[in-house]
Design a protein around this motif. Structure first.
Motif, PDB file in Angstrom:
ATOM      1  N   TYR A  76      30.309  75.491  70.455  1.00 17.15           N
ATOM      2  CA  TYR A  76      29.660  76.462  71.342  1.00 17.15           C
ATOM      3  C   TYR A  76      29.227  75.798  72.651  1.00 17.15           C
ATOM      4  O   TYR A  76      29.540  76.289  73.734  1.00 17.15           O
ATOM      5  N   ARG A 130      29.707  83.620  78.793  1.00 13.01           N
ATOM      6  CA  ARG A 130      28.502  83.063  78.162  1.00 13.01           C
ATOM      7  C   ARG A 130      27.695  84.139  77.429  1.00 13.01           C
ATOM      8  O   ARG A 130      27.164  83.896  76.350  1.00 13.01           O
ATOM      9  N   LYS A 190      27.526  83.903  73.314  1.00  9.48           N
ATOM     10  CA  LYS A 190      26.162  83.683  72.840  1.00  9.48           C
ATOM     11  C   LYS A 190      25.837  84.615  71.685  1.00  9.48           C
ATOM     12  O   LYS A 190      25.338  84.181  70.640  1.00  9.48           O
ATOM     13  N   SER A 191      26.136  85.896  71.847  1.00 10.25           N
ATOM     14  CA  SER A 191      25.804  86.858  70.799  1.00 10.25           C
ATOM     15  C   SER A 191      26.588  86.587  69.523  1.00 10.25           C
ATOM     16  O   SER A 191      26.041  86.637  68.416  1.00 10.25           O
ATOM     17  N   VAL A 202      25.265  83.240  67.770  1.00 11.88           N
ATOM     18  CA  VAL A 202      23.993  83.416  67.049  1.00 11.88           C
ATOM     19  C   VAL A 202      24.215  84.183  65.750  1.00 11.88           C
ATOM     20  O   VAL A 202      23.661  83.827  64.699  1.00 11.88           O
ATOM     21  N   ASP A 255      19.319  78.409  62.060  1.00  8.82           N
ATOM     22  CA  ASP A 255      18.992  78.411  63.484  1.00  8.82           C
ATOM     23  C   ASP A 255      18.898  76.975  63.968  1.00  8.82           C
ATOM     24  O   ASP A 255      19.077  76.019  63.202  1.00  8.82           O
ATOM     25  N   CYS A 256      18.602  76.808  65.254  1.00  5.67           N
ATOM     26  CA  CYS A 256      18.544  75.461  65.823  1.00  5.67           C
ATOM     27  C   CYS A 256      17.456  74.619  65.168  1.00  5.67           C
ATOM     28  O   CYS A 256      17.638  73.411  64.958  1.00  5.67           O
ATOM     29  N   VAL A 308      21.906  73.207  72.917  1.00  5.21           N
ATOM     30  CA  VAL A 308      22.186  74.570  72.459  1.00  5.21           C
ATOM     31  C   VAL A 308      20.959  75.450  72.642  1.00  5.21           C
ATOM     32  O   VAL A 308      21.049  76.591  73.127  1.00  5.21           O
ATOM     33  N   GLU A 309      19.795  74.923  72.280  1.00  2.00           N
ATOM     34  CA  GLU A 309      18.550  75.682  72.462  1.00  2.00           C
ATOM     35  C   GLU A 309      18.349  76.061  73.924  1.00  2.00           C
ATOM     36  O   GLU A 309      17.998  77.209  74.243  1.00  2.00           O
ATOM     37  N   LEU A 326      20.928  78.755  74.983  1.00  2.00           N
ATOM     38  CA  LEU A 326      20.587  80.071  74.438  1.00  2.00           C
ATOM     39  C   LEU A 326      19.408  80.687  75.182  1.00  2.00           C
ATOM     40  O   LEU A 326      19.332  81.913  75.347  1.00  2.00           O
TER      41      LEU A 326
END
Length: 367
Positions: free
Chosen positions: A270, A289, A293-294, A297, A303-304, A331-332, A335
């Motif tokens: 990602y 992007r 992104k959607s 997730v 999760d992260c 990544v965080e 997002l």
């Protein structure tokens, strides 16, 4: 179609999908033919080439009438469909894929035969060599992280695969029966990331894996490689690969550790695509992007925060834990739409595009 008479069932079917590779097809096929024996068959699928690829493949095969070889021609449908057709025609107990601009390294078929005769695994995982023909000093071997010997633990097989992140079907030699367990078409048509959606599903069907520390493929690097072409479709294809692999693992009820390793591997792909998207025109980049992104997730098992906790606690197979942690933090930020992250990527990618343009201009001028 060119077909030579074949022996009873071969041990290895070598499948070569080919499209517009007239400058590479001879070296590729010769690297296979020079190793072939009575336990092998070669299947070449020309995917609607518009150059001399098909003619050169046929000429090479016709000169080797003592070998079990087939050349098939089809309208252009993409590498996934060419691979699927090769699978449908294969008779071997095991499948070896070779891309038509690469080479099968010397001794590979013999090494695979010995491994099969000794262990008969569901899949053999192999090393490979990143090959830069014009810069041989920079060519290098890529080794996998599997331990020697026969593995029979599904979690270990999958966790190590996701930690290595080497999503190349030609680096894995599966039993044909493993491919047949998946619903057709095995390789999703029209996708760039077809290996990424297919390999996790194949490996999850394997009860045994043998790591063969033999470099099987010379993986050619050149400017026209599909992995060098950044486009909106290329970026968005990632979104099609993740849910397919994730859904299959979910239905199998894989171990929690596998889910964590899948999430971390997905994070790497990602963030790589997010960074690449900054090479696109502004509107296209933003569209890419938002879309990936959607999907990203929704494709995660956790999760992260859970990924980072597992890495920091030493609960994952890892090449570099500090690097894994940095990736997760990136990544965080991606997002969250972090301004500093976006500014850095915009500047970084503009510089890379400029450098690539300069290299192209120099090459055109012969400098």
């Amino acid at each position: 179609m060119v077909t030579h008479a074949a022996a009873p069932q071969p041990l290895l079917s070598i499948i070569v999908p080919a499209w517009n590779v007239q400058n590479f097809i001879a070296a590729c096929l010769e690297s296979v033919l020079d190793q072939m024996g009575p336990r092998h068959e070669l299947i070449v699928i020309d995917d609607g080439s518009r150059d001399a690829t098909l003619a050169r493949a046929r000429a090479l095969i016709e000169a080797r009438s003592d070998m079990a070889c087939t050349v098939l021609a089809q309208d252009n449908q993409g590498i996934a469909m060419a691979r699927n057709r090769g699978l449908a025609c294969a008779r071997g107990e095991y499948i070896v894929f070779v891309d038509s601009d690469d080479r099968l390294l010397a001794g590979s078929l013999a090494a695979l035969e010995q491994a099969i005769d000794a262990h008969h695994p569901d899949v053999i995982a192999c090393d490979f060599r990143v090959w830069l023909p014009d810069q041989e000093d920079k060519s290098h071997r890529v080794g996998l992280r599997y331990r020697p010997g026969l593995l029979r633990d599904q979690a270990t097989i999958l966790n190590t695969f996701f930690a290595d992140r080497q999503m190349y079907v030609w680096a894995k030699v599966f039993k044909r029966a493993v491919y047949e367990q998946l619903e057709a078409p095995v390789f999703p048509p029209g996708r760039v990331f077809e290996d990424m959606s297919t390999l996790p599903r194949l490996l999850s069907q394997c009860a045994s894996l043998l790591y063969l520390p033999h470099a099987i493929i010379d993986y050619r690097q050149h400017p026209d490689s599909i992995t060098k072409l950044i486009s909106e479709t290329w970026c968005m294809d990632l979104a099609g690969a993740l849910p397919v692999a994730r859904g299959h693992l979910e239905r199998l009820g894989v171990a929690p550790s596998v889910k964590t390793h899948f999430d971390i591997a997905a994070g790497y792909f990602y963030i790589g695509v997010v960074k690449d998207s900054y090479e696109l025109p502004r509107a296209s980049g933003r569209r890419v992007r938002a879309f990936i992104k959607s999907v990203f997730v929704e494709s995660l098992f956790g999760d992260c925060a859970s990924m980072l906790a597992a890495v920091q606690a030493g609960q994952t197979v890892s090449i570099d834990r500090e690097h894994d942690a940095r990736m997760i933090r990136q990544v965080e930020r991606a997002l969250a739409g972090n301004f500093v992250f976006r500014a850095r990527q915009t500047a970084s990618r503009k510089i890379k595009v400029w450098k690539r343009l300069r290299r192209t201009q120099k090459a055109a001028l012969g400098l």
